[in-house]
Design a protein around this motif. Sequence first.
Motif, PDB file in Angstrom:
ATOM      1  N   PRO A  24       1.261  -0.790   0.138  1.00 20.54           N
ATOM      2  CA  PRO A  24       0.006   0.101  -0.262  1.00 20.54           C
ATOM      3  C   PRO A  24       0.777   1.159  -0.144  1.00 20.54           C
ATOM      4  N   LEU A  25       0.638   2.622  -0.994  1.00 20.98           N
ATOM      5  CA  LEU A  25       1.068   3.652  -0.689  1.00 20.98           C
ATOM      6  C   LEU A  25       0.396   4.408  -0.776  1.00 20.98           C
ATOM      7  N   GLN A  26       0.832   5.631   0.579  1.00 25.81           N
ATOM      8  CA  GLN A  26       0.943   7.142   0.710  1.00 25.81           C
ATOM      9  C   GLN A  26       1.680   8.356  -0.423  1.00 25.81           C
ATOM     10  N   ILE A  27       0.713   8.339  -1.787  1.00 24.05           N
ATOM     11  CA  ILE A  27       2.065   9.416  -2.076  1.00 24.05           C
ATOM     12  C   ILE A  27       1.335  10.943  -1.029  1.00 24.05           C
ATOM     13  N   LEU A  28       2.153  11.785  -0.788  1.00 22.67           N
ATOM     14  CA  LEU A  28       1.865  13.514   0.031  1.00 22.67           C
ATOM     15  C   LEU A  28       2.274  13.932  -0.875  1.00 22.67           C
ATOM     16  N   ALA A  29       1.647  14.425  -1.549  1.00 21.12           N
ATOM     17  CA  ALA A  29       2.052  15.386  -2.636  1.00 21.12           C
ATOM     18  C   ALA A  29       1.149  17.075  -2.335  1.00 21.12           C
ATOM     19  N   GLY A  30       2.267  18.122  -2.328  1.00 14.34           N
ATOM     20  CA  GLY A  30       2.163  18.997  -2.348  1.00 14.34           C
ATOM     21  C   GLY A  30       1.452  19.527  -3.398  1.00 14.34           C
ATOM     22  N   GLU A 282      -8.262  12.458   8.717  1.00 12.14           N
ATOM     23  CA  GLU A 282      -7.237  11.367  10.008  1.00 12.14           C
ATOM     24  C   GLU A 282      -7.165   9.812   9.120  1.00 12.14           C
ATOM     25  N   ASN A 283      -7.462   9.931   8.115  1.00 13.68           N
ATOM     26  CA  ASN A 283      -8.556   8.821   7.262  1.00 13.68           C
ATOM     27  C   ASN A 283      -6.785   9.085   6.607  1.00 13.68           C
ATOM     28  N   LEU A 284      -5.631   9.648   6.801  1.00 10.35           N
ATOM     29  CA  LEU A 284      -4.037   8.964   5.926  1.00 10.35           C
ATOM     30  C   LEU A 284      -3.760   8.402   7.098  1.00 10.35           C
ATOM     31  N   GLN A 289      -2.617   2.322   9.738  1.00  8.38           N
ATOM     32  CA  GLN A 289      -3.015   1.310  11.053  1.00  8.38           C
ATOM     33  C   GLN A 289      -3.406   0.437  10.166  1.00  8.38           C
ATOM     34  N   ASP A 290      -4.677   0.725   9.594  1.00  7.53           N
ATOM     35  CA  ASP A 290      -5.144  -0.581   8.694  1.00  7.53           C
ATOM     36  C   ASP A 290      -4.333  -1.394   7.736  1.00  7.53           C
ATOM     37  N   PHE A 291      -3.584  -0.353   6.798  1.00  8.70           N
ATOM     38  CA  PHE A 291      -2.428  -1.286   6.204  1.00  8.70           C
ATOM     39  C   PHE A 291      -1.043  -1.015   6.946  1.00  8.70           C
ATOM     40  N   PRO A 292      -1.131  -1.954   7.264  1.00 10.25           N
ATOM     41  CA  PRO A 292       0.318  -1.843   7.901  1.00 10.25           C
ATOM     42  C   PRO A 292       1.345  -1.767   7.617  1.00 10.25           C
ATOM     43  N   SER A 293       1.937  -1.758   6.153  1.00 10.76           N
ATOM     44  CA  SER A 293       2.564  -2.030   5.451  1.00 10.76           C
ATOM     45  C   SER A 293       2.656  -1.050   4.354  1.00 10.76           C
ATOM     46  N   THR A 294       1.775   0.021   4.738  1.00 13.88           N
ATOM     47  CA  THR A 294       2.309   1.410   4.109  1.00 13.88           C
ATOM     48  C   THR A 294       3.157   1.834   4.251  1.00 13.88           C
TER      49      THR A 294
END
Length: 863
Positions: A24-30, A282-284, A289-294
């Motif tokens: 799982p990937l979170q891209i935090l993009a300005g 907060e969903n971030l 938490q729900d996808f711990p390997s993020t």
Amino acid sequence: MQYSHLQDLNQAQLRAVEHDPNIPLQILAGPGSGKTKVLTTRIAHLISQRSIEPSSICAVTFTNKAANEMRERLSKLIGMETTSLIRMGTFHALCAMFLRRHANLVKLNGNFTVCDSDESKKIVSKLLKAHRVKLATKAITLREEAVLSLISKAKSKGHSPDDVLDMLEDPSKRRKAQKKADIGSISALIDQTIATLYRDYERTLRDNNSLDFDDLLIYGVRLFRDHRKVGKWCKHILVDEFQDTNTMQYELMQHIAAANRCVTIVGDPDQSIYGWRSAEVENLQRMRQDFPSTIQILLEHNYRSTGSILAASVAIVAQDKSRIPKTLHTQHAIGPNPTLQAFPSEYEEATFIATEIKRLLAATGDMLKWSDFAVLLRYNSLSRAIESALQQQGIPNRVLGGHKFFERSEVKDILAYMQVIDNPQFIPAFSRAVNTPSRGIGEKTISEMLTRAATLNLSPLEVAERIYDEQMPDIKPPVRRKLKSFIEPIKNLRKLANNGELPSNLIRTLLDLIHYENHLKKTQPDADSRWDNVQELINFAREFEVNESSNLQLPESPLPGERVAGENDWEDHPDEFDHNAFDEDGIAEIKPGANSKLASHRDTPLRLFLQASMLSTDVQTQDSRADNNKVTITTCHAAKGLEWPVVFVPAVEKGTFPSSRAEDVEEERRLLYVACTRAQGLLYLSHSTGRMVSGETKPQEISEFIWVVKRSTPGLFSATPPNLSREDRTLLASVLHRDAPDEAKVSQRLEEHYRTAGQTSWSSRPGGSTNRYRQPPSTSNFMPNSDAALTSTSYQGNLYFGSRTRHQPHAFVLQRRLHQQSHINPVQIKYTLFLEPHCRRPEVPSSTPRLGKLYPTNRTRKL
DNA sequence: CAATGGGTGGTTTTT
DNA sequence: CCACCCATTG
């Protein structure tokens, strides 16, 4: 995928694109960090390098506009055909299309109607009447919007009416704040009332075979959660603007991703501006938490704006103490500082914007064009002054948002007929259509029909039909004959619709059958523009049909309303299908074989068209297709994700930024940040020291968001507009990836500009006082001089200066409206004059009567 | 009972 | 400038 596509990505972007799809990937993009590019390239990568079927990819965007843009960009990368296989759209649209297909799994009918907020409001309003007396004794008035907003909040959090009622009955479950309030007190009464209203509202929707926007998500969650098969096709889900998802949308993502847990999200906490709609940043965190390997990847390089724009924007958002500090770099030079100016009134402010736009065109030797400019507003009604000033100076402009195309009464009239045909249970449509055009069927008659419908468990349309067919006694004042002009067209159209007739043809037939154009002419002063809108609706339908029908030929097409996984899955693996999942109400017998037949019945083009209509906010008008070189006026919210070379943000004032009604000041600050970061080359903030608020000019102060920054870092803003030196021009060109303007042309255009400015721009005339626009010398103005053209017959008429509707932006042209009421005495003529303060000396077509004198006014005035 | 016109009050942001 | 309420008229 071709190497070239990856080549112009920076390291972080490349990492994001090539990131292992299974993690799982979170891209935090300005802002301006190329997130859309990354998202689209990643999708292309998933398909070409990771062998994921396009039809197994789900891409969720925040708006339809964003979905369209992504579709366009992807088409360029991987071709239209592949792109069309990807399941792309808003959460709402995706839910709607899966719910159509699998309605029975969640005990819905496939022909449910999507209820828009207007209709929701009417439903609440009706329900509210029952409580009004009780509330009045306690001196409480509940506004529909407030009720609806609370209901929506409950729904977005997944609280059912029962949950809410339980919470009220069991004080231990209450939040602390509520505990303090005595039971039986006013606030308890309000809570109780709202909970009851919520319950009744839900019941009404179900009775109407209808889902509102929140319901689409709620039922979507149920569908994907309880019926794993429905989401089985999804191998990877990508969510854009993740910071603006609410709880239901988060859960949807979870359940759609359930099978493979392959998720990519893109978001930016600094740009979360939809908390008021129950979005939860907060969903971030929740996802991690729900996808711990993020894994998180940060995109911190801004490609959009000049250094000074970025610096000012960051300075604004950095005032948010709770913010997690982040960096943003830019490769561009500093460039001219953003401008911060004050004006005495909104008119000067607007006039400045208009003249400045013209000046910039000249000063850049037409390197900039109208469409390079945007005016971003806190709320829509601020657009009046701006529109007016742009009109005045002949600057083409368009207002995005505002009252939506699909909320216009003429469009709603037509859609109501279509809805009645598709879903006769949907009362709002029935009530509207049955007496449009006027058939002498009034409130009493309608409510009698509705009561009968309720007691006999029939749809209101059936009741009307039975009365007409004499299978049911007529209503006291006979109505049977009046129903003819309603029932006959409906019967006709229904037959056509069931045979799969195209929506555009249905509409055309309808217009014919009910003589709609005539009706408009008789009842509307601006019948022409309204008729144009009706034609626009037909265009929308046509466009929809073309797109849709080409998709229908593809076996596995993904577009909204399109046949999706479910059916094929069942046919491929019939044994795996969970038959118990069907409800008990008789539809349970549907088997894979029977389904296709039923499905063909379900997915009439009409139904798909209606769904698209209810879920799209705006429509590209004929006008805007032909010529989109226009200045954009829109809200800061709607500007999210977009960019312009030059951005104006007027009304940066207390009470506006932040809005006086805002609950979350920091969210307002972020909103201003979002607005500022839309600008690529030039940014103008302005405020006015006085502003008309509901008819009264009130003093205004500068927004604290800006004031604080200005005090702590004085060098960020400049008090005068940039003079646009050669150096500035070159920078501007480089930021925009354009050729630097020709110097000779610049001087020529500038010379021309200043030569004509005094004539075209009356604002620049010397010696005017602040209120010169609002109190023009009456002798130099006009007023209708009745007789000449108006003597002959008998009528009532209205004259308008400037019907300033968005879809017919020819403001300040005199329009005449005649009511043919031959019984009225010829001399009895009435005028209404709508005169905006900006409208000083309107062009009056020679065909209209000459005008006498004007009564100075800045409001509507009658004579 | 329905239609019409006049008057009035009021507008965050959106799927 | 809409949506809504009210009075008047048909």
